[in-house]
Every structure is written in structure tokens, then in C-alpha cells.
Design an enzyme around this catalytic site. Structure first.
Site, PDB file in Angstrom:
ATOM      1  CG  ASP A  35      -2.056   0.974   1.122  1.00 15.32           C
ATOM      2  OD1 ASP A  35      -2.371   1.391  -0.003  1.00 15.32           O
ATOM      3  OD2 ASP A  35      -2.614   1.330   2.173  1.00 15.32           O
ATOM      4  CG  ASN A  76      -7.609  -2.190  -5.852  1.00 15.62           C
ATOM      5  OD1 ASN A  76      -6.614  -2.907  -5.757  1.00 15.62           O
ATOM      6  ND2 ASN A  76      -7.981  -1.369  -4.864  1.00 15.62           N
TER       7      ASN A  76
END
Length: 241
Positions: free
Chosen positions: A19, A67
Site C-alpha cells: 500500500d 480496486n
């Protein structure tokens, strides 16, 4: 009384939620995709560090089922990046004896990407070094739902007795059925959540939430986390005698 299980070795299987790519790029006044490209380069360094650290299995979270909610430009850019990464790194991964597999639902992925994924898995199938698993269009809940459907179909077809279904049965239907459960899960960027990643498999994993953004995550920091893991007392639900 249950005897405590203490693992004094380093983790055999490390999973990473990579991330912070977008924030890394924003901090530098660049588009988010610039950060994703930087993050892809970081993968090579971490994979190469695994053998010396005793890590046999490395699983990385590249693209989640959630996503797809990002902008069309970013999603298209990521899919292009995945195709480019596989094409560029295939021979190097093979040469470094890295076995690659992909987990996740491939139904939404374009045919070209799926073909490249299949080719890389086949090309590295006999490699015996690090096992690199890349999660693309992966979500823990989605994986369990898909596994349950396959299990239910086997029950309906008479291949599996409902009475035999237990916590050891379901894992055989998961995407990760050939992998050991992760010992250590690392999340970069300062976020302290697991984001639907390896929900079943990580029931007894150790977690490390670190502030470093993924493109800045180095082999040295990786080694420090591996060393820290070795000092943990893993009791798996037991207690000390």
C-alpha cells in the site's frame, strides 16, 4: 494443558499488502500511476531478498476486487502495468528459480493478461526457489464464496459427503490450496487494516503495520521485520505451561 507452540525460526511464508503507491506519487507531484510503476520495481528487490532471509513463500496483493472502483484511467494503467511487468520480468524470474502463480478471479481480466499469466505460471512451474504468488482481482470474501460454490457442487454431484465438511475441507477449494498459510502479514503505508486479504489463511498470522510507503520499502526493512518475527511467542491459541 496444551503445550505452547513456539516458532523460533523466521517466517516461511510472508504476505504483503503493498500500500502507498498513490500517496508516494502525490507527495512528489506526480500522477498515481507513477507510484504504481515505482512500486512494481520494488517487488524485484523484495523477491531477491527472500532466499537469504529464509522466506520460501511470498504472496503480494497487487489488485483487489474492490480496486475496480478506482478511476478508469488508473485501472487501465494498472492492467497495462501488469502486462508489462510479466513480459519484462518473466525470463529473470525463471533465471532466478522463482516459481510464480496467480490467485484471484480471472473472469474480469482481459484475455491478453490472462494469457501472459498462464504462460508465466507454465514457464516457472518447475522452479524450486522462492514461490511468488501474485493476487490480482483477489478478495478474501470472494475467494471463500467461490470455494464454497465448488464445494457445494461436489456435494451435489455426490463427490463429497456433507458430514465430511470441516475446517480442513474448505482450504482444498481455496485459490491458495497448494500454499502453506502465511506466518507473517505486512502492510505498508500506515494503514492498520487487512483489506479483505487472505482472510481464511491468516487466522493465526502475525501482523506488522508499518508507516513506510511501498515504493520506499527496502530489503533492509524487510529483514528487520523478519528478525522481529523471530522474537514473537506464537502460541496458536494455547497458553504457557
Amino acid at each position: 494443558m496444551v503445550k505452547p507452540i513456539r516458532d523460533t525460526r523466521g517466517p516461511r511464508h510472508v504476505a504483503i499488502i503493498m500500500d502507498g503507491n498513490g500517496r508516494w506519487a502525490t507527495q512528489r507531484g506526480r500522477p498515481r500511476l507513477f507510484g504504481h510503476h515505482a512500486g512494481a520495481k520494488r517487488v524485484r528487490e523484495i523477491v531477491e531478498a527472500c532466499p537469504d532471509l529464509g522466506v520460501k513463500y511470498l504472496t503480494i496483493f497487487a489488485f483487489s476486487t474492490e480496486n475496480w472502483r478506482r478511476t478508469q484511467v488508473e485501472v487501465a494503467g494498472l492492467m497495462s502495468l501488469f502486462r508489462r511487468y510479466i513480459t519484462k520480468e518473466a525470463r529473470a524470474l525463471r533465471a532466478e528459480n522463482v516459481q510464480v502463480r496467480f490467485i484471484g478471479d480471472r473472469i474480469r481480466l482481459d484475455d491478453k493478461l490472462v494469457s501472459l499469466m498462464d504462460e508465466l505460471e507454465l514457464m516457472t512451474a518447475d522452479c524450486t526457489g522462492v514461490n511468488l504468488t501474485i493476487a490480482i482481482n483477489y478478495g478474501g470474501r470472494d475467494e471463500v464464496a467461490r470455494a464454497t460454490k465448488r464445494l457445494a457442487q461436489d456435494v451435489a454431484d455426490g463427490k463429497l459427503n456433507p458430514a465430511d465438511v470441516n475446517e480442513e475441507t474448505l482450504p482444498r477449494y481455496l485459490d491458495t490450496y497448494v500454499l502453506p498459510d502465511p506466518d507473517l502479514v505486512i502492510r505498508t503505508s500506515g494503514e492498520a487494516r487487512i483489506s479483505n486479504f487472505l482472510l481464511w489463511q491468516s487466522a493465526y498470522a502475525e501482523y506488522e503495520f508499518i508507516d513506510t510507503l511501498w515504493p520506499d520499502f527496502s530489503a533492509a526493512e524487510f529483514a528487520r521485520l523478519i528478525e522481529s518475527y523471530g522474537a514473537r511467542d506464537r502460541r496458536y491459541g494455547g497458553v504457557k505451561a
